[in-house]
Design a protein around this motif. Structure first.
Motif, PDB file in Angstrom:
ATOM      1  N   THR A  56      43.362  46.136  30.798  1.00  0.00           N
ATOM      2  CA  THR A  56      44.036  46.252  32.173  1.00  0.00           C
ATOM      3  C   THR A  56      42.997  46.425  33.071  1.00  0.00           C
ATOM      4  O   THR A  56      42.841  45.703  34.274  1.00  0.00           O
ATOM      5  N   GLN A  57      41.997  47.555  32.835  1.00  0.00           N
ATOM      6  CA  GLN A  57      41.181  47.967  33.904  1.00  0.00           C
ATOM      7  C   GLN A  57      40.109  47.000  33.739  1.00  0.00           C
ATOM      8  O   GLN A  57      39.460  46.750  34.855  1.00  0.00           O
ATOM      9  N   ALA A  58      39.714  46.527  32.763  1.00  0.00           N
ATOM     10  CA  ALA A  58      38.671  45.327  32.838  1.00  0.00           C
ATOM     11  C   ALA A  58      39.306  44.101  33.661  1.00  0.00           C
ATOM     12  O   ALA A  58      38.277  43.565  34.537  1.00  0.00           O
ATOM     13  N   VAL A  59      40.105  43.582  33.601  1.00  0.00           N
ATOM     14  CA  VAL A  59      40.938  42.731  34.517  1.00  0.00           C
ATOM     15  C   VAL A  59      40.718  43.036  35.971  1.00  0.00           C
ATOM     16  O   VAL A  59      40.237  42.298  36.810  1.00  0.00           O
ATOM     17  N   HIS A  60      41.330  44.344  36.327  1.00  0.00           N
ATOM     18  CA  HIS A  60      41.324  44.881  37.592  1.00  0.00           C
ATOM     19  C   HIS A  60      40.012  44.655  38.147  1.00  0.00           C
ATOM     20  O   HIS A  60      39.550  44.230  39.341  1.00  0.00           O
ATOM     21  N   LEU A  61      38.848  45.275  37.561  1.00  0.00           N
ATOM     22  CA  LEU A  61      37.730  45.523  37.814  1.00  0.00           C
ATOM     23  C   LEU A  61      37.065  44.023  37.960  1.00  0.00           C
ATOM     24  O   LEU A  61      36.153  43.722  38.889  1.00  0.00           O
ATOM     25  N   GLY A  62      37.370  43.113  37.063  1.00  0.00           N
ATOM     26  CA  GLY A  62      36.631  41.809  37.028  1.00  0.00           C
ATOM     27  C   GLY A  62      37.204  41.114  38.299  1.00  0.00           C
ATOM     28  O   GLY A  62      36.446  40.511  38.990  1.00  0.00           O
ATOM     29  N   VAL A  63      38.484  41.007  38.298  1.00  0.00           N
ATOM     30  CA  VAL A  63      38.998  40.152  39.384  1.00  0.00           C
ATOM     31  C   VAL A  63      38.673  40.790  41.037  1.00  0.00           C
ATOM     32  O   VAL A  63      38.184  40.040  41.607  1.00  0.00           O
ATOM     33  N   LEU A  64      39.063  41.903  41.180  1.00  0.00           N
ATOM     34  CA  LEU A  64      38.694  42.661  42.423  1.00  0.00           C
ATOM     35  C   LEU A  64      37.279  42.588  42.609  1.00  0.00           C
ATOM     36  O   LEU A  64      36.698  42.461  43.894  1.00  0.00           O
ATOM     37  N   GLY A  65      36.149  42.876  41.722  1.00  0.00           N
ATOM     38  CA  GLY A  65      34.955  42.878  42.113  1.00  0.00           C
ATOM     39  C   GLY A  65      34.377  41.562  42.257  1.00  0.00           C
ATOM     40  O   GLY A  65      33.306  41.552  43.230  1.00  0.00           O
ATOM     41  N   VAL A  66      34.668  40.504  41.763  1.00  0.00           N
ATOM     42  CA  VAL A  66      34.509  39.115  41.980  1.00  0.00           C
ATOM     43  C   VAL A  66      34.834  38.891  43.296  1.00  0.00           C
ATOM     44  O   VAL A  66      34.019  38.266  44.418  1.00  0.00           O
ATOM     45  N   LEU A  67      36.010  38.918  43.676  1.00  0.00           N
ATOM     46  CA  LEU A  67      36.699  38.686  45.314  1.00  0.00           C
ATOM     47  C   LEU A  67      35.901  39.316  46.186  1.00  0.00           C
ATOM     48  O   LEU A  67      35.540  38.928  47.173  1.00  0.00           O
ATOM     49  N   ARG A  68      35.307  40.478  45.923  1.00  0.00           N
ATOM     50  CA  ARG A  68      34.394  41.483  46.801  1.00  0.00           C
ATOM     51  C   ARG A  68      33.301  40.666  46.769  1.00  0.00           C
ATOM     52  O   ARG A  68      32.590  40.247  47.959  1.00  0.00           O
ATOM     53  N   GLY A  69      32.590  40.384  45.812  1.00  0.00           N
ATOM     54  CA  GLY A  69      31.315  40.034  45.712  1.00  0.00           C
ATOM     55  C   GLY A  69      31.029  38.583  46.356  1.00  0.00           C
ATOM     56  O   GLY A  69      30.127  38.256  46.923  1.00  0.00           O
ATOM     57  N   ARG A  70      32.097  38.004  46.234  1.00  0.00           N
ATOM     58  CA  ARG A  70      32.219  36.342  46.874  1.00  0.00           C
ATOM     59  C   ARG A  70      33.123  36.428  48.292  1.00  0.00           C
ATOM     60  O   ARG A  70      33.534  35.378  48.677  1.00  0.00           O
ATOM     61  N   ARG A  71      33.098  37.444  49.028  1.00  0.00           N
ATOM     62  CA  ARG A  71      34.091  37.417  50.074  1.00  0.00           C
ATOM     63  C   ARG A  71      33.526  36.513  51.264  1.00  0.00           C
ATOM     64  O   ARG A  71      34.266  35.653  51.872  1.00  0.00           O
ATOM     65  N   ARG A  72      32.259  36.320  51.086  1.00  0.00           N
ATOM     66  CA  ARG A  72      31.699  35.238  52.058  1.00  0.00           C
ATOM     67  C   ARG A  72      32.194  33.804  51.705  1.00  0.00           C
ATOM     68  O   ARG A  72      32.066  33.032  52.735  1.00  0.00           O
ATOM     69  N   ALA A  73      32.375  33.450  50.465  1.00  0.00           N
ATOM     70  CA  ALA A  73      32.681  32.257  50.022  1.00  0.00           C
ATOM     71  C   ALA A  73      34.237  31.918  50.445  1.00  0.00           C
ATOM     72  O   ALA A  73      34.460  30.888  50.472  1.00  0.00           O
ATOM     73  N   GLY A  74      34.870  32.939  50.380  1.00  0.00           N
ATOM     74  CA  GLY A  74      36.328  32.776  51.074  1.00  0.00           C
ATOM     75  C   GLY A  74      37.092  33.900  50.266  1.00  0.00           C
ATOM     76  O   GLY A  74      36.716  34.662  49.358  1.00  0.00           O
ATOM     77  N   ARG A  75      38.369  33.832  50.630  1.00  0.00           N
ATOM     78  CA  ARG A  75      39.460  34.791  50.329  1.00  0.00           C
ATOM     79  C   ARG A  75      40.580  34.232  49.223  1.00  0.00           C
ATOM     80  O   ARG A  75      41.473  34.736  48.990  1.00  0.00           O
ATOM     81  N   ARG A  76      40.292  33.132  48.784  1.00  0.00           N
ATOM     82  CA  ARG A  76      41.498  32.560  47.976  1.00  0.00           C
ATOM     83  C   ARG A  76      41.097  32.751  46.355  1.00  0.00           C
ATOM     84  O   ARG A  76      40.001  32.708  45.960  1.00  0.00           O
ATOM     85  N   LEU A  77      42.299  33.235  45.849  1.00  0.00           N
ATOM     86  CA  LEU A  77      42.196  33.375  44.407  1.00  0.00           C
ATOM     87  C   LEU A  77      43.371  32.590  43.731  1.00  0.00           C
ATOM     88  O   LEU A  77      44.339  32.463  44.282  1.00  0.00           O
ATOM     89  N   VAL A  78      42.825  31.866  42.675  1.00  0.00           N
ATOM     90  CA  VAL A  78      43.685  30.756  41.848  1.00  0.00           C
ATOM     91  C   VAL A  78      44.029  31.418  40.572  1.00  0.00           C
ATOM     92  O   VAL A  78      43.004  31.839  39.997  1.00  0.00           O
ATOM     93  N   VAL A  79      45.367  31.632  40.285  1.00  0.00           N
ATOM     94  CA  VAL A  79      45.665  31.839  38.922  1.00  0.00           C
ATOM     95  C   VAL A  79      46.658  31.161  38.491  1.00  0.00           C
ATOM     96  O   VAL A  79      47.433  30.557  39.082  1.00  0.00           O
ATOM     97  N   SER A  80      46.896  31.057  36.956  1.00  0.00           N
ATOM     98  CA  SER A  80      47.945  30.591  36.393  1.00  0.00           C
ATOM     99  C   SER A  80      49.318  31.160  36.564  1.00  0.00           C
ATOM    100  O   SER A  80      49.091  32.224  36.597  1.00  0.00           O
ATOM    101  N   ALA A  81      50.335  30.551  36.302  1.00  0.00           N
ATOM    102  CA  ALA A  81      51.613  31.332  36.343  1.00  0.00           C
ATOM    103  C   ALA A  81      51.888  32.062  35.416  1.00  0.00           C
ATOM    104  O   ALA A  81      52.670  32.962  35.453  1.00  0.00           O
ATOM    105  N   VAL A  82      51.068  32.089  34.224  1.00  0.00           N
ATOM    106  CA  VAL A  82      51.662  32.740  33.048  1.00  0.00           C
ATOM    107  C   VAL A  82      50.385  33.734  32.713  1.00  0.00           C
ATOM    108  O   VAL A  82      50.601  34.230  31.521  1.00  0.00           O
TER     109      VAL A  82
END
Lengths: 103, 377
Positions: free
Chosen positions: B70-96
């Protein structure tokens, strides 16, 4: 009681305009099963018992507010080869889930 | 008790137990220090990292150890979103996706980002065309797709999704918690997360692998310790996790095929033995050890209790068995029956005799519950 009002007044359609139009053209429910406050699988057990009490091609409206019913009644229709006509939000919470008897 | 809940946690692999005991003696010191015992702890940690990287097919310096999947997912998702902030703020996930992915998305939304959720079909496979369209949309920073679903076992088309993401220049995070140690990782991921206790390692060890070139900026205060993860490393547990992973990966082909045949037996027999059952998920393109079915007119919790009394540990995605009153978001997204749900997930070594005994007690258990509920068959 809102539940005793005309069904169409009490319902807010949550589907597309085309589906709404189709719904308005469709027949009113022949039977309403009140499963409000009942947890799944009870609403489905009630539906399975009651569906044989309406004529072929008639519609049963299940009133339910357990979130599981919103998924499970359409799934039951698929498994049992009945037709899920649509699910309509009730103003007091929950849905009227319409099922047409196919056999 | 026949333990059939490996998708929740796999019993400790014997190799992990041996490694843990040895590493408690040899790897207790602070790996950041320079004296002998510290250097030994550092060596053990780096050896474990290299072993995990080899199984994942990446470089050791791309692998970090977290305190959970769970922590790996939290750090992975939030870390990339921060690192790529200049690319945009959209996150795409599957519903499951696992709730850890969805909860990370909620944090992202609270911080002003957006989340687009891509739907799945009746067997739980993500709509690949919609996924491609979603990642190509302007301002997409990250896409997330699990390797296999944790509740129904359905494999996702990760290689195809990775190609779509690469074409759009969007990194793909693959939550591989259900498949690492059981199946090789599909190529093309940018970030991969996993959890050691799902492959027979100890609890308290997760894996976060970030490929070179993927921009990542940590959401937590950093220190000089484990790369990307603050805090003192649990070296003995990490060593045990790596030992379990090596052993599981070495056995995976043979043991996976054996478990998969048992799952096939359950998939075929349950609908034959129990009336009004829906077997859920992909029949072939699935994790080797997971099978899920839902029994009409049955309360999930009642069925789990009956099966517990009969000596079987299984889990359920039905709402009455969850901590919330909502049914599983996975079953909802698939549009399958959510009540009367049972997930059987076979651990390493699960016996055919236990599966047969499960199949012999299940029909009566379901019949009793239906009778008590007044269901006429």
């Amino acid at each position: 009681m809102i539940r005793n009002r005309g069904v169409s007044d009490a319902m807010t359609p949550r589907h597309t305009a085309a589906e709404q139009a189709a719904q308005q053209a469709a027949q009113a429910p022949a039977l309403t099963v009140d499963a409000l406050g009942k947890k799944c699988p009870i609403p489905i057990i009630m539906l399975a018992e009651q569906i044989n009490h309406v004529p072929l091609n008639a519609v049963v409206s299940v009133l339910a507010d357990d979130p599981a019913a919103f998924t499970d009644i359409p799934a039951w229709c698929r498994l049992k080869s009945h037709h899920h006509v649509g699910s309509y939000e009730l103003p007091q919470g929950g849905w009227a889930i319409h099922v047409r008897r196919n056999y | 008790m026949a333990y059939f809940d490996a998708a929740s946690t796999e019993p400790l692999h014997p190799r992990a137990r041996e490694a843990l005991t040895a590493a408690l003696d040899a790897g207790w010191a602070d790996p950041a220090r320079l004296y002998g015992p510290a250097r030994r702890a550092r060596m053990l940690l780096e050896q474990a990292r290299a072993e995990v990287a080899e199984v994942l097919g990446c470089r050791p310096d791309e692998v970090s150890f977290t305190t959970s999947g769970t922590q790996a997912v939290h750090l992975g998702v939030l870390g990339v979103l921060r690192g790529r902030r200049r690319a945009g703020r959209r996150l795409v996930v599957s519903a499951v996706e696992h709730s850890s992915v969805l909860h990370s998305g909620e944090v992202h939304e609270r911080e002003g980002g957006t989340v687009e959720t891509v739907g799945v079909g009746l067997t739980g496979v993500v709509d690949l065309a919609a996924f491609g369209e979603a990642v190509r949309a302007e301002g997409t920073a990250l896409a997330c797709l699990q390797s296999a679903n944790h509740e129904v076992g359905t494999l996702q088309p990760v290689a195809e999704a990775a190609a779509l993401c690469a074409g759009a220049g969007v990194p793909l995070l693959v939550d591989a918690a259900q498949t690492v140690g059981r199946m090789p990782a599909s190529p093309g991921w940018s970030v991969l997360t996993a959890s050691a206790h799902k492959w027979g390692g100890p609890a308290g060890v997760g894996v976060l692998a970030v490929r070179k070139g993927v921009r990542w900026r940590g959401p937590l205060p950093q220190d000089e310790r484990e790369n990307r993860v603050p805090g003192f490393e649990n070296v003995p547990a990490i060593v045990a996790a790596a030992a379990a992973l090596r052993a599981a990966a070495a056995e995976a082909e043979q043991e996976g095929a054996r478990l998969s045949a048992l799952v096939d037996r359950i998939r075929a027999e349950v609908p034959r033995l129990v009336p009004d059952v829906e077997v859920i998920g992909e029949p072939v393109a699935r994790a080797p050890h997971i099978v899920t079915f839902s029994c009409l007119y049955v309360e999930g919790e009642a069925l789990l209790m009956e099966l517990d009394k009969a000596g079987f540990a299984v889990s359920s995605g039905s709402s009455c068995t969850a901590s919330t009153l909502r049914p599983s978001h996975v079953l909802e997204a698939m549009g399958v029956l959510t009540h009367g749900n049972v997930r059987v997930s076979l651990p390493r070594g699960a016996s055919g005799a236990d599966v047969d005994r499960f199949l012999s007690v299940l029909p009566d258990a379901v019949r009793r519950i239906r009778e008590e509920a007044g269901v006429k068959s």
